[in-house]
Design an enzyme around this catalytic site. Structure first.
Site, PDB file in Angstrom:
ATOM      1  N   ASP A  18      -6.549  -2.286 -14.387  1.00  0.00           N
ATOM      2  CA  ASP A  18      -5.188  -1.808 -14.656  1.00  0.00           C
ATOM      3  C   ASP A  18      -5.177  -0.702 -15.698  1.00  0.00           C
ATOM      4  O   ASP A  18      -6.035  -0.667 -16.589  1.00  0.00           O
ATOM      5  CB  ASP A  18      -4.344  -2.988 -15.155  1.00  0.00           C
ATOM      6  N   ASN A  66       1.064  -3.003  -3.576  1.00  0.00           N
ATOM      7  CA  ASN A  66       0.778  -1.611  -3.954  1.00  0.00           C
ATOM      8  C   ASN A  66       1.191  -0.583  -2.894  1.00  0.00           C
ATOM      9  O   ASN A  66       1.255   0.615  -3.175  1.00  0.00           O
ATOM     10  CB  ASN A  66      -0.706  -1.410  -4.303  1.00  0.00           C
TER      11      ASN A  66
END
Ligand code: FPP
Length: 237
Positions: A18, A66
């Site tokens: 991340d 996503n």
């Protein structure tokens, strides 16, 4: 002095990669530049995990959520994944088993062929298992396992009482592997974000304030040291 490799052997680690977007934004670059750098770091850290002698490493590359990102960003991550697949063939020689977690059926058919081929070519390897989660969602994985067992029950292959934790685990993408000892999330966030929900029941969470594109071997060493200070009781005392 003890090296982290001395106590990392056999560990199983999940990594949520991340902070790519923030890394790029901080430099006035497009978010895609962060993913490009993130993919290089991924490749480097996979090799380090192998050196450390981990039993399994689970990397979260792309979630079922996503797809909501702008098309050029999704396109870049998929392209980087495609580039990575070409490299992944080298793992055959490094004795790593490569497995892909998630629903691959909606990915580019060429990618699917390569993914199947890489899994088949590395299936006999006995070293670290490298798991790459792509179009992966923890809830989706649990639903898939429940459906598989329900089908077996409906067909009379198993009785409903045989739907146990072990039977569920055996239907997961991670069947036969060790649940993650810890899940590492750089970039300061403290969420699982639908990653390995079933397998993370007793995993330690290790958060770090470094963005994934800046992540180094020393950061992984620090994460392992942090994990080793935790006392795991698995619900006991
Ligand atoms: C999260 O950062 C990262 C992703 C959604 C993609 C991760 C992908 C890679 C590391 C590269 C491609 C993967 C492979 C396997 C080659 P973010 O964009 O959410 O960061 P932010 O929270 O700072 O916006």
């Amino acid at each position: 002095m003890a090296h982290p490799a001395d106590f990392a052997k056999g560990l199983s680690i999940g990594i949520i990669m991340d902070g790519n977007g923030r890394w790029a934004q901080k430099r006035g670059l497009p978010r895609t530049a962060g993913h490009k750098r993130g993919a290089e770091v991924f490749d480097d850290i996979v090799h380090y995990c192998n050196e450390l002698g981990l039993s399994s490493a689970y990397f979260y590359a792309f979630s079922t959520e996503n797809w909501r990102r702008p098309p050029e960003e999704v396109g870049m991550i998929m392209k980087l994944f495609g580039d990575y697949l070409i490299k992944a063939y080298s793992y055959e020689k490094e004795n790593n088993k490569v497995l892909f977690m998630g629903d691959r059926t909606v990915l580019d058919p060429h990618y699917q062929d390569e993914m199947n081929d890489i899994e088949a070519k590395t299936a006999h390897n006995t070293g670290m298992v490298l798991n790459v989660a792509i179009n992966y969602g923890g809830r989706q994985e649990i639903v898939g396992a429940a459906q598989a067992l329900a089908r077996k029950a409906a067909a009379g292959v198993i009785r409903p009482e045989e739907i146990t934790e072990e039977a569920m685990s055996a239907e997961m993408n991670t069947a036969g592997q060790k649940d993650p000892d810890f899940i590492l999330r750089p970039s300061g966030e403290k969420r699982l974000s639908n990653f390995m929900l079933w397998q993370a029941a007793y995993s330690e969470m290790v958060e770090m304030d470094v963005l994934w594109p800046d992540f180094t071997h020393a950061d992984l060493d620090r994460a392992i040291e942090e994990y080793n200070t935790r006392s795991r009781r698995f619900g006991g005392i």
